[in-house]
Design a protein around this motif. Sequence first.
Motif, short mmCIF file in Angstrom:
data_model
loop_
_atom_site.label_atom_id
_atom_site.label_comp_id
_atom_site.label_asym_id
_atom_site.label_seq_id
_atom_site.Cartn_x
_atom_site.Cartn_y
_atom_site.Cartn_z
N ALA A 39 0.83 -1.21 0.00
CA ALA A 39 0.00 0.00 0.00
C ALA A 39 0.86 1.26 0.00
O ALA A 39 1.98 1.27 0.48
N ASP A 40 0.29 2.32 -0.53
CA ASP A 40 0.91 3.64 -0.44
C ASP A 40 -0.07 4.53 0.30
O ASP A 40 -0.93 5.17 -0.29
N TRP A 41 0.07 4.55 1.62
CA TRP A 41 -0.85 5.30 2.45
C TRP A 41 -0.30 6.67 2.82
O TRP A 41 -0.79 7.32 3.72
N LYS A 42 0.73 7.09 2.13
CA LYS A 42 1.27 8.44 2.24
C LYS A 42 1.78 8.78 3.64
O LYS A 42 1.62 9.90 4.12
N LEU A 43 2.42 7.80 4.29
CA LEU A 43 3.07 8.04 5.57
C LEU A 43 4.22 7.05 5.72
O LEU A 43 4.26 6.02 5.06
N THR A 44 5.15 7.40 6.58
CA THR A 44 6.30 6.54 6.82
C THR A 44 5.92 5.42 7.77
O THR A 44 4.85 5.44 8.41
N HIS A 45 6.81 4.45 7.90
CA HIS A 45 6.59 3.33 8.82
C HIS A 45 6.41 3.85 10.25
O HIS A 45 5.49 3.42 10.96
N ASP A 46 7.25 4.77 10.67
CA ASP A 46 7.13 5.33 12.02
C ASP A 46 5.82 6.10 12.20
O ASP A 46 5.18 6.01 13.25
N GLN A 47 5.42 6.85 11.19
CA GLN A 47 4.15 7.58 11.27
C GLN A 47 2.98 6.61 11.37
O GLN A 47 2.03 6.84 12.13
N MET A 48 3.04 5.52 10.59
CA MET A 48 1.99 4.51 10.65
C MET A 48 1.91 3.93 12.05
O MET A 48 0.82 3.78 12.62
N LEU A 49 3.06 3.61 12.66
CA LEU A 49 3.06 3.05 14.01
C LEU A 49 2.52 4.06 15.02
O LEU A 49 1.78 3.68 15.95
N ASP A 50 2.85 5.32 14.85
CA ASP A 50 2.32 6.35 15.75
C ASP A 50 0.79 6.42 15.64
O ASP A 50 0.09 6.52 16.65
N GLU A 51 0.28 6.37 14.41
CA GLU A 51 -1.18 6.41 14.21
C GLU A 51 -1.85 5.17 14.80
O GLU A 51 -2.92 5.25 15.40
N ARG A 52 -1.23 4.00 14.61
CA ARG A 52 -1.76 2.75 15.20
C ARG A 52 -1.82 2.89 16.71
O ARG A 52 -2.79 2.50 17.35
N SER A 53 -0.77 3.46 17.30
CA SER A 53 -0.72 3.62 18.75
C SER A 53 -1.83 4.54 19.25
O SER A 53 -2.50 4.23 20.24
N VAL A 54 -2.02 5.66 18.58
CA VAL A 54 -3.07 6.59 18.97
C VAL A 54 -4.43 5.87 18.94
O VAL A 54 -5.24 5.98 19.88
N SER A 55 -4.66 5.12 17.90
CA SER A 55 -5.93 4.42 17.75
C SER A 55 -6.12 3.38 18.87
O SER A 55 -7.18 3.29 19.48
N TRP A 56 -5.08 2.58 19.12
CA TRP A 56 -5.18 1.56 20.17
C TRP A 56 -5.35 2.19 21.54
O TRP A 56 -6.12 1.68 22.36
N VAL A 57 -4.65 3.26 21.82
CA VAL A 57 -4.80 3.93 23.12
C VAL A 57 -6.25 4.40 23.28
O VAL A 57 -6.85 4.22 24.34
N GLN A 58 -6.83 4.96 22.23
CA GLN A 58 -8.21 5.42 22.30
C GLN A 58 -9.17 4.25 22.50
O GLN A 58 -10.15 4.36 23.25
N LEU A 59 -8.90 3.13 21.83
CA LEU A 59 -9.78 1.98 21.95
C LEU A 59 -9.68 1.27 23.30
O LEU A 59 -10.68 0.76 23.81
N LEU A 60 -8.48 1.24 23.87
CA LEU A 60 -8.23 0.34 25.01
C LEU A 60 -8.06 1.04 26.34
O LEU A 60 -7.80 0.37 27.35
#
Length: 144
Positions: free
Chosen positions: A122-143
């Motif tokens: 995929a080309d989601w227009k973000l770096t690997h680190d940015q993707m991990l940061d976004e995943r973290s934000v989402s998981w923190v909000q969910l959990l």
Amino acid sequence: MKALIDEQLNEALQRVGSPEHGSTGQDLVATVVDGTPEAITAWLRRTADSWPAIRPIIRAGRDAAVVDPELTDLVVRWMGEAISDIEDGLTTAGRLEPHQRHFRGVLAMAQLDFVAQNWDPADWKLTHDQMLDERSVSWVQLLT
């Protein structure tokens, strides 16, 4: 084939037997119990490091299910086990209402699985680190 894929997946994910729900990722349960953004981010980073090993096993299971319908249960069962780990962590921590815990695990694992399976092509227009940061934000909000 099913046993081989199952064993490889559990080994790659460092899951161990669980009398409650097939296998368990003790590290995931502990991370959810901790619930801090730092712990969640660290777990997601470690998990992303294992994607190259996990991705082909999950794809093989899903592809083989076309020929052998019994294999359909393999990935579904693995997802259910990881969802149960999240639910167990939320229960132990006393976070969220009981009716929310399982579904929050469903949402968290669905996000993680989709990103893990599609990150490389995929080309989601973000770096690997940015993707991990976004995943973290989402998981923190969910959990939390």
